[in-house]
Motif scaffolding. Structure first.
Motif, PDB file in Angstrom:
ATOM      1  N   ASP A 273       0.842  -1.191   0.000  1.00 34.00           N
ATOM      2  CA  ASP A 273       0.000   0.000   0.000  1.00 34.00           C
ATOM      3  C   ASP A 273       0.884   1.250   0.000  1.00 34.00           C
ATOM      4  O   ASP A 273       2.116   1.158  -0.111  1.00 34.00           O
ATOM      5  CB  ASP A 273      -0.969  -0.014   1.183  1.00 34.00           C
ATOM      6  N   ALA A 274       0.264   2.416   0.130  1.00 38.17           N
ATOM      7  CA  ALA A 274       1.007   3.678   0.071  1.00 38.17           C
ATOM      8  C   ALA A 274       2.049   3.767   1.174  1.00 38.17           C
ATOM      9  O   ALA A 274       3.176   4.235   0.959  1.00 38.17           O
ATOM     10  CB  ALA A 274       0.043   4.859   0.159  1.00 38.17           C
ATOM     11  N   LYS A 295      11.879   5.357  -9.479  1.00 43.61           N
ATOM     12  CA  LYS A 295      11.210   4.231 -10.137  1.00 43.61           C
ATOM     13  C   LYS A 295      10.002   3.761  -9.308  1.00 43.61           C
ATOM     14  O   LYS A 295       8.902   3.549  -9.840  1.00 43.61           O
ATOM     15  CB  LYS A 295      12.211   3.084 -10.306  1.00 43.61           C
ATOM     16  N   TYR A 296      10.200   3.618  -8.001  1.00 45.50           N
ATOM     17  CA  TYR A 296       9.104   3.181  -7.138  1.00 45.50           C
ATOM     18  C   TYR A 296       8.069   4.281  -6.953  1.00 45.50           C
ATOM     19  O   TYR A 296       6.874   4.002  -6.782  1.00 45.50           O
ATOM     20  CB  TYR A 296       9.647   2.711  -5.783  1.00 45.50           C
ATOM     21  N   ASP A 297       8.514   5.537  -6.988  1.00 43.36           N
ATOM     22  CA  ASP A 297       7.599   6.667  -6.909  1.00 43.36           C
ATOM     23  C   ASP A 297       6.640   6.656  -8.112  1.00 43.36           C
ATOM     24  O   ASP A 297       5.428   6.839  -7.963  1.00 43.36           O
ATOM     25  CB  ASP A 297       8.417   7.972  -6.881  1.00 43.36           C
ATOM     26  N   LYS A 303      -0.209   3.037  -9.921  1.00 39.50           N
ATOM     27  CA  LYS A 303      -1.205   2.232  -9.205  1.00 39.50           C
ATOM     28  C   LYS A 303      -2.288   3.089  -8.560  1.00 39.50           C
ATOM     29  O   LYS A 303      -3.173   2.566  -7.889  1.00 39.50           O
ATOM     30  CB  LYS A 303      -0.511   1.389  -8.127  1.00 39.50           C
ATOM     31  N   GLY A 304      -2.173   4.406  -8.726  1.00 42.21           N
ATOM     32  CA  GLY A 304      -3.166   5.297  -8.147  1.00 42.21           C
ATOM     33  C   GLY A 304      -2.935   5.608  -6.681  1.00 42.21           C
ATOM     34  O   GLY A 304      -3.834   6.106  -5.997  1.00 42.21           O
ATOM     35  N   LEU A 305      -1.719   5.318  -6.177  1.00 39.09           N
ATOM     36  CA  LEU A 305      -1.379   5.617  -4.785  1.00 39.09           C
ATOM     37  C   LEU A 305      -0.697   6.976  -4.695  1.00 39.09           C
ATOM     38  O   LEU A 305      -0.104   7.443  -5.666  1.00 39.09           O
ATOM     39  CB  LEU A 305      -0.459   4.531  -4.216  1.00 39.09           C
ATOM     40  N   ASN A 325      -3.825  16.986  -0.300  1.00 40.94           N
ATOM     41  CA  ASN A 325      -2.565  16.251  -0.481  1.00 40.94           C
ATOM     42  C   ASN A 325      -2.382  15.765  -1.910  1.00 40.94           C
ATOM     43  O   ASN A 325      -1.893  14.665  -2.162  1.00 40.94           O
ATOM     44  CB  ASN A 325      -2.487  15.043   0.459  1.00 40.94           C
ATOM     45  N   THR A 326      -2.807  16.573  -2.868  1.00 38.84           N
ATOM     46  CA  THR A 326      -2.612  16.236  -4.270  1.00 38.84           C
ATOM     47  C   THR A 326      -1.155  16.477  -4.631  1.00 38.84           C
ATOM     48  O   THR A 326      -0.597  17.520  -4.327  1.00 38.84           O
ATOM     49  CB  THR A 326      -3.496  17.114  -5.175  1.00 38.84           C
TER      50      THR A 326
END
Length: 332
Positions: A273-274, A295-297, A303-305, A325-326
């Motif tokens: 998860d996030a 890369k992970y960011d 994934k929409g996280l 928190n956009t």
């Protein structure tokens, strides 16, 4: 449903309608208060109970409705509003409300979680004098309270007393003792206790049982060995387990165990998860592995996280959408 959507007025109006058909009774009123407390509208529930809100005309006998008062007391407890808990407890006395064992167990928990465990122990002694038939819930609370106020050895004595009375411990009982032992770095005793949890008694170690060890252990090899034992014993790690370990190893600057935990998470079919992604990215950024972190960011975003804003990666909050928190990603 109205209460879950925080539409308190609509919920009260709905409750009042069955009165037209003589269906508005104490059970319906109890359900209304229970829903209000569950969704953090405790003040509204208290006003209805004490008659401060005239939208509900059903009269409630305070002496005969211990259960309803317990709901409101537990509602204040869930909010962590300790002063309101104390005020309501005293109000129950003023109104002559009969307090049952559940009332006392809730208030003991309030005292313990509110930073006054010694008062919870004192209340426990009063309950015993009153002749209540004690249960495992009360003992679980006092084991925690006496451990915090007097030390874990006193908790062990209460645990033995409980078993001598024929009250079977639950996994909560064991986890409470394990945590107290781990907080004192008495890991060998905690491990011995963990291994006494018998499935034949209806008890099974849980992820929380192992979290007690992970929180206090200070050697990566020791933690990883405990983590392997957890998986091999059939206890499935939760997302909280992974995030706890990723954060801990990341803070220490150990990337190898970070990726060992990350890979095990994927191997066991658990989708990060996030919080898990952010823990991994933080560890990589701290080691200046910016490309890998990016890369992970990007994987998170795909994934929409929502990743945390990081100046190292060129991510920041949009000024206009800061409250939501956009995150706007800008790669320099």
């Amino acid at each position: 449903r109205y209460v879950s959507a925080h539409s308190v007025n609509d919920a009260i109006d709905t409750f009042n309608r069955p009165g037209e058909f003589n269906l508005k009774d104490h059970t319906s009123f109890s359900n209304l208060l229970d829903a209000l407390c569950e969704y953090k509208h405790v003040l509204e529930a208290q006003d209805l109970l004490f008659g401060n809100d005239n939208r509900v005309t059903l009269s409630v006998d305070p002496i005969g409705n211990t259960k309803i008062h317990n709901m409101v007391l537990r509602g204040w407890f869930k909010l962590g509003w300790w002063s309101k808990c104390n005020e309501f407890w005293e109000e129950m006395d003023k109104k002559g409300v009969h307090k049952d064992l559940h009332s006392y167990s809730i208030y003991m928990d309030i005292l313990c979680k509110g930073g006054k465990p010694w008062k919870a122990v004192k209340l426990f002694k009063e309950i015993k004098k009153k002749g209540f038939k004690l249960d495992v819930v009360v003992y679980n609370i006092v084991i925690r309270a006496i451990g915090l106020s007097h030390g874990v050895d006193f908790s062990i004595r209460v645990f033995r007393e409980m078993k001598e009375l024929g009250i079977k411990p639950t996994v909560v009982t064991y986890n409470t003792l394990i945590r107290l032992l781990c907080d004192c770095y008495r890991h060998k005793e905690a491990l011995a206790l963990l291994r006494t949890i018998m499935p034949s008694d209806g008890c099974h170690p849980t992820a929380v049982s192992y979290h007690c060890f992970f929180a206090s252990m200070e050697k990566p090899k020791q933690i990883l060995a405990m983590f392997d034992e957890m998986v091999e014993s059939g206890v499935r790690p939760t997302m909280d387990t992974y995030v706890m370990l990723l954060n801990k190893f990341g803070r220490w600057g150990f990337l190898r165990p970070v990726f060992m935990v990350w890979n095990k998470m994927k191997q066991l079919g658990c989708s990060p998860d996030a919080a898990a992604y952010n823990a991994l990215i933080d560890a990589l950024v701290d080691k200046a592995l910016i490309d890998m972190a990016r890369k992970y960011d990007e994987e998170m975003l795909a994934k929409g996280l929502s990743p945390k804003p990081r100046k190292e990666l060129g991510t920041k909050l949009l000024a206009a959408d800061e409250s939501q928190n956009t995150i706007q990603t800008q790669h320099y």
